[in-house]
Design a protein around this motif. Sequence first.
Motif, PDB file in Angstrom:
ATOM      1  N   LEU A   1       0.709  -1.137   0.034  1.00 32.18           N
ATOM      2  CA  LEU A   1       0.061   0.013   0.115  1.00 32.18           C
ATOM      3  C   LEU A   1       0.880   1.363  -0.060  1.00 32.18           C
ATOM      4  N   PRO A   2       0.726   2.171  -1.053  1.00 30.15           N
ATOM      5  CA  PRO A   2       1.609   3.461  -0.729  1.00 30.15           C
ATOM      6  C   PRO A   2       0.847   4.245   0.130  1.00 30.15           C
ATOM      7  N   ARG A   3       1.531   4.945   0.905  1.00 28.75           N
ATOM      8  CA  ARG A   3       0.882   5.814   1.879  1.00 28.75           C
ATOM      9  C   ARG A   3       0.059   6.838   1.460  1.00 28.75           C
ATOM     10  N   ALA A   4       0.283   7.313   0.304  1.00 21.05           N
ATOM     11  CA  ALA A   4      -0.553   8.529  -0.275  1.00 21.05           C
ATOM     12  C   ALA A   4      -1.979   8.112  -0.764  1.00 21.05           C
ATOM     13  N   THR A   5      -2.154   6.428  -0.939  1.00 25.33           N
ATOM     14  CA  THR A   5      -3.243   6.069  -1.399  1.00 25.33           C
ATOM     15  C   THR A   5      -4.544   6.366  -0.410  1.00 25.33           C
ATOM     16  N   ALA A   6      -4.523   5.990   0.836  1.00 24.06           N
ATOM     17  CA  ALA A   6      -5.426   6.197   1.726  1.00 24.06           C
ATOM     18  C   ALA A   6      -6.134   7.840   1.797  1.00 24.06           C
ATOM     19  N   ALA A   7      -5.329   8.609   1.790  1.00 20.89           N
ATOM     20  CA  ALA A   7      -5.792  10.066   1.836  1.00 20.89           C
ATOM     21  C   ALA A   7      -6.347  10.420   0.303  1.00 20.89           C
ATOM     22  N   ARG A   8      -5.717   9.791  -0.659  1.00 16.06           N
ATOM     23  CA  ARG A   8      -6.587   9.867  -2.164  1.00 16.06           C
ATOM     24  C   ARG A   8      -7.769   9.240  -2.469  1.00 16.06           C
ATOM     25  N   VAL A   9      -7.830   8.196  -1.784  1.00 20.18           N
ATOM     26  CA  VAL A   9      -9.250   7.428  -1.821  1.00 20.18           C
ATOM     27  C   VAL A   9     -10.221   8.224  -0.680  1.00 20.18           C
ATOM     28  N   ALA A  10      -9.754   8.524   0.210  1.00 16.72           N
ATOM     29  CA  ALA A  10     -10.779   9.362   1.198  1.00 16.72           C
ATOM     30  C   ALA A  10     -11.203  10.529   0.593  1.00 16.72           C
ATOM     31  N   SER A  11     -10.387  11.080  -0.037  1.00 12.55           N
ATOM     32  CA  SER A  11     -10.731  12.412  -0.753  1.00 12.55           C
ATOM     33  C   SER A  11     -11.641  12.235  -1.914  1.00 12.55           C
ATOM     34  N   VAL A  12     -11.532  11.190  -2.647  1.00  9.31           N
ATOM     35  CA  VAL A  12     -12.531  10.789  -3.637  1.00  9.31           C
ATOM     36  C   VAL A  12     -14.034  10.577  -2.923  1.00  9.31           C
ATOM     37  N   VAL A  13     -13.743   9.725  -1.959  1.00 11.27           N
ATOM     38  CA  VAL A  13     -15.143   9.527  -1.287  1.00 11.27           C
ATOM     39  C   VAL A  13     -15.893  10.444  -0.438  1.00 11.27           C
ATOM     40  N   GLU A  14     -14.939  11.142   0.372  1.00 11.56           N
ATOM     41  CA  GLU A  14     -15.771  12.299   1.071  1.00 11.56           C
ATOM     42  C   GLU A  14     -15.892  13.585   0.425  1.00 11.56           C
ATOM     43  N   ALA A  15     -15.033  13.932  -0.480  1.00 10.98           N
ATOM     44  CA  ALA A  15     -15.051  15.229  -1.147  1.00 10.98           C
ATOM     45  C   ALA A  15     -15.923  15.030  -2.422  1.00 10.98           C
ATOM     46  N   GLU A  16     -15.060  14.384  -3.175  1.00 11.72           N
ATOM     47  CA  GLU A  16     -15.793  14.277  -4.612  1.00 11.72           C
ATOM     48  C   GLU A  16     -17.010  13.393  -4.644  1.00 11.72           C
ATOM     49  N   TRP A  17     -17.443  12.389  -3.910  1.00 10.74           N
ATOM     50  CA  TRP A  17     -18.455  11.603  -4.055  1.00 10.74           C
ATOM     51  C   TRP A  17     -19.442  12.364  -3.138  1.00 10.74           C
ATOM     52  N   GLY A  18     -19.065  12.416  -1.807  1.00  9.86           N
ATOM     53  CA  GLY A  18     -19.680  12.850  -0.823  1.00  9.86           C
ATOM     54  C   GLY A  18     -20.371  14.242  -0.774  1.00  9.86           C
ATOM     55  N   ARG A  19     -19.363  15.094  -1.363  1.00 14.33           N
ATOM     56  CA  ARG A  19     -19.910  16.645  -1.422  1.00 14.33           C
ATOM     57  C   ARG A  19     -20.372  16.888  -2.955  1.00 14.33           C
ATOM     58  N   ASP A  20     -19.535  16.518  -3.676  1.00 14.29           N
ATOM     59  CA  ASP A  20     -19.654  17.092  -5.275  1.00 14.29           C
ATOM     60  C   ASP A  20     -20.629  16.081  -5.896  1.00 14.29           C
ATOM     61  N   LEU A  21     -20.827  14.918  -5.547  1.00 17.67           N
ATOM     62  CA  LEU A  21     -21.797  14.085  -6.195  1.00 17.67           C
ATOM     63  C   LEU A  21     -21.552  13.821  -7.339  1.00 17.67           C
ATOM     64  N   ILE A  22     -22.615  13.696  -8.378  1.00 19.12           N
ATOM     65  CA  ILE A  22     -22.431  13.291  -9.611  1.00 19.12           C
ATOM     66  C   ILE A  22     -21.814  14.593 -10.418  1.00 19.12           C
ATOM     67  N   GLY A  23     -21.690  15.797 -10.252  1.00 20.15           N
ATOM     68  CA  GLY A  23     -20.968  16.728 -10.792  1.00 20.15           C
ATOM     69  C   GLY A  23     -19.336  16.413 -10.956  1.00 20.15           C
ATOM     70  N   SER A  24     -18.976  15.354  -9.932  1.00 17.81           N
ATOM     71  CA  SER A  24     -17.658  15.055 -10.142  1.00 17.81           C
ATOM     72  C   SER A  24     -17.101  14.415 -11.410  1.00 17.81           C
TER      73      SER A  24
END
Length: 410
Positions: free
Chosen positions: A39-62
């Motif tokens: 596991l690259p250390r940067a992966t967890a933060a990147r996936v969290a950003s996709v899930v929480e911000a891009e999907w969770g906040r920006d929804l389908i607009g992402s």
Amino acid sequence: MDVAACRALDAADPLARFRDRFALPDGVIYLDGNSLGALPRATAARVASVVEAEWGRDLIGSWTAHHWIDLPRRVGDKIARLVGAAPGEVRVADSTSVNLFKLMAAALRLRPDRRVILSEPDNFPTDLYIAQGLVDLLGQGHELRLAGPDGLADAIDGDVALVSLTHVNYRSGRIHDMAEVTRRARAAGALTLWDLAHSAGAVPVDLDGCDADFAVGCGYKYLNGGPGAPSFLFAAARHHDTLTPPLSGWMGHAAPFAFDGNYRPADGLDRMLVGTPPVISLAALEVGVDLMLEADMAALRAKSMALGTLFADLVSARCGAHGFRLASPADPAGRGSQVCFAHAQGYAIVQALIRRGVIGDFRAPDILRFGFAPLYVGYADVWRAVEHLRAVMESGEWDHPEFHRRAAVT
């Protein structure tokens, strides 16, 4: 070589700085990156950003705002730099098995007067299974023909439509001469399809330089994209306008959001896409690919060969009385980034090593397989791993009943 010399090599290693970029457990010597990358250390933060911000906040607009729709092309173009392909010649989508089916079927359509897929008996089983299923589906005299490595080149005749091989053998690590096999295939009028599952990110690959026609590859081994990461596929640009995809999904349509009821293939390799991109998995894979692109491939390959040679020599010197037989080519230039030994008690020995924190794997019927991912494996790791192996053998630890019980995954 002793452990002090190994530590000196680690201190001088130009790739040593990458080790801290991976989240490796303390006390674990991980020699299974050829099966699942660390596991690259940067992966967890990147996936969290996709899930929480891009999907969770920006929804389908992402799909537009964060360019989700471009991920198969963007990550594909990055992988292209690792495998000697040009921009536009690699796309990330689906699994390795699905991409094999798509490219095998498309290749056979390019050679309608030929009926034979040529491979070898020791190819990775899914490659053979997909070919068998496709042959059964097509009927009409289509055939999967197998030839051993010594007779492979001579088996490429006028009946062969496609030569389908794994570049680095999953069981032994033996490397095919891609340029020579491809040359022989082209001379006979056949196409080539290379499986790069154990090559991409591990050994230098030059698909365009070898005139390869097609390739597939795995995202979760040396590219460190995570379990089940999407696969990639390659098709030389000369084939793009004539490829007929056997799975004509909406993402391979010329205008997916026109919602036309009739399929029209997209330009270029986009026509080989099928369904909606797996955004979270692609985001994780992109982190691993970006990390790999930071490394110098020549240095990576040199260290890979040195680690493998050190391991093979130490096993021979320190465990030679215990019945191990080298099952990989002795010449490091002739194998990928793994070294394999055969032993009648291979499964139990691997389980005993895993209990000690030395993670390799077993491949039936008798292969102990050890992968050396140079970005996070060091020379002292190799020394310690062989010391554990020696202890397991000399103590008889491997023969504990618990180590003989077969798990679902080996």
